[in-house]
Design an enzyme around this catalytic site. Structure first.
Site, PDB file in Angstrom:
ATOM      1  N   GLU A   1      45.274  18.569  13.014  1.00 16.05           N
ATOM      2  CA  GLU A   1      45.664  19.928  12.607  1.00 16.05           C
ATOM      3  C   GLU A   1      44.801  20.975  13.305  1.00 16.05           C
ATOM      4  O   GLU A   1      45.302  22.019  13.726  1.00 16.05           O
ATOM      5  CB  GLU A   1      45.582  20.088  11.086  1.00 16.05           C
ATOM      6  CG  GLU A   1      46.530  19.180  10.301  1.00 16.05           C
ATOM      7  CD  GLU A   1      47.960  19.216  10.802  1.00 16.05           C
ATOM      8  OE1 GLU A   1      48.408  20.274  11.284  1.00 16.05           O
ATOM      9  OE2 GLU A   1      48.636  18.178  10.726  1.00 16.05           O
TER      10      GLU A   1
ATOM     11  N   HIS B   1      45.926  21.985  16.741  1.00 13.49           N
ATOM     12  CA  HIS B   1      47.021  22.960  16.814  1.00 13.49           C
ATOM     13  C   HIS B   1      46.486  24.380  16.972  1.00 13.49           C
ATOM     14  O   HIS B   1      47.134  25.231  17.590  1.00 13.49           O
ATOM     15  CB  HIS B   1      47.877  22.895  15.547  1.00 13.49           C
ATOM     16  CG  HIS B   1      48.894  21.789  15.540  1.00 13.49           C
ATOM     17  ND1 HIS B   1      49.914  21.708  16.457  1.00 13.49           N
ATOM     18  CD2 HIS B   1      49.059  20.721  14.712  1.00 13.49           C
ATOM     19  CE1 HIS B   1      50.663  20.637  16.195  1.00 13.49           C
ATOM     20  NE2 HIS B   1      50.159  20.009  15.141  1.00 13.49           N
TER      21      HIS B   1
HETATM   22 NI    NI Z   1      51.020  18.303  14.309  1.00 13.17          NI
END
Ligand code: NI
Length: 175
Positions: free
Chosen positions: A142, A145
């Site tokens: 995450e 990202h």
């Molecule tokens: Ni992802």
């Protein structure tokens, strides 16, 4: 709250570095986080970063269910605003990952085994945790990202990337 549209690989927004959140206590941030959680639940997924719903801010939400925790324990729904990660060792391990922005695909991705991370929660308090295994993997995925990195970009050997249905067929065939 609303179910938001998820950007898929190829969308330029997913390749940009997201911006820090100035006011984690702002109502726009709260509304966005609620919608991210709803969108993640609808997908369904276990993690989502704001750039995936077309908002270039440093916010992630995730949780780790007990059955995916590899024995390290479940992690409750966690919101991290302006998160940071530190690596506690240089050891890495391979593991399977998928992504709501790369639907239908999966890959085997190297990640650091042992990290600490911290971030601001919706109430303004700071959460800081040590993580290993799948928990550490989810946070690294995450967090990536927010820096414009999608997991396929972490796979050196592209034979380790493909359609989930095909991988499942291989697993069935091997039984
Ligand atoms: Ni992802």
């Amino acid at each position: 709250m609303a179910i938001l549209k998820i950007a898929r690989m190829g969308n330029k927004l997913l390749l940009q570095k997201a911006l820090p959140v100035d006011d984690p206590l702002g109502s726009e941030v709260r509304d966005l986080v609620y919608s991210m959680v709803e969108t993640m639940g609808d997908a369904p997924g276990i993690g989502l970063a704001a750039p995936q719903v077309h908002v270039p801010l440093r916010i992630i939400v995730f949780y780790v269910p007990e059955d995916r925790s590899e024995g390290t324990g479940d992690v409750p729904l966690t919101v991290l605003i302006n998160p940071s990660i530190e690596y506690l060792s240089t050891d890495m391990e391979d593991g399977v990952e998928g992504c709501l922005s790369v639907p239908g695909m999966q890959g085997i991705v190297p990640r650091y085994k042992h990290i600490t991370y911290k971030g601001t929660q919706l109430d303004g308090s700071l959460v800081q945790r040590e993580a290993t295994g799948y928990h550490a993997r989810v946070v690294q995925h995450e967090y990536d990202h927010l820096d414009g990195i999608l997991y396929p970009m972490r796979i050196g050997d592209m034979s380790k990337f493909g359609f989930s249905e095909e991988f499942e067929r291989n697993i069935e065939a091997a039984k």
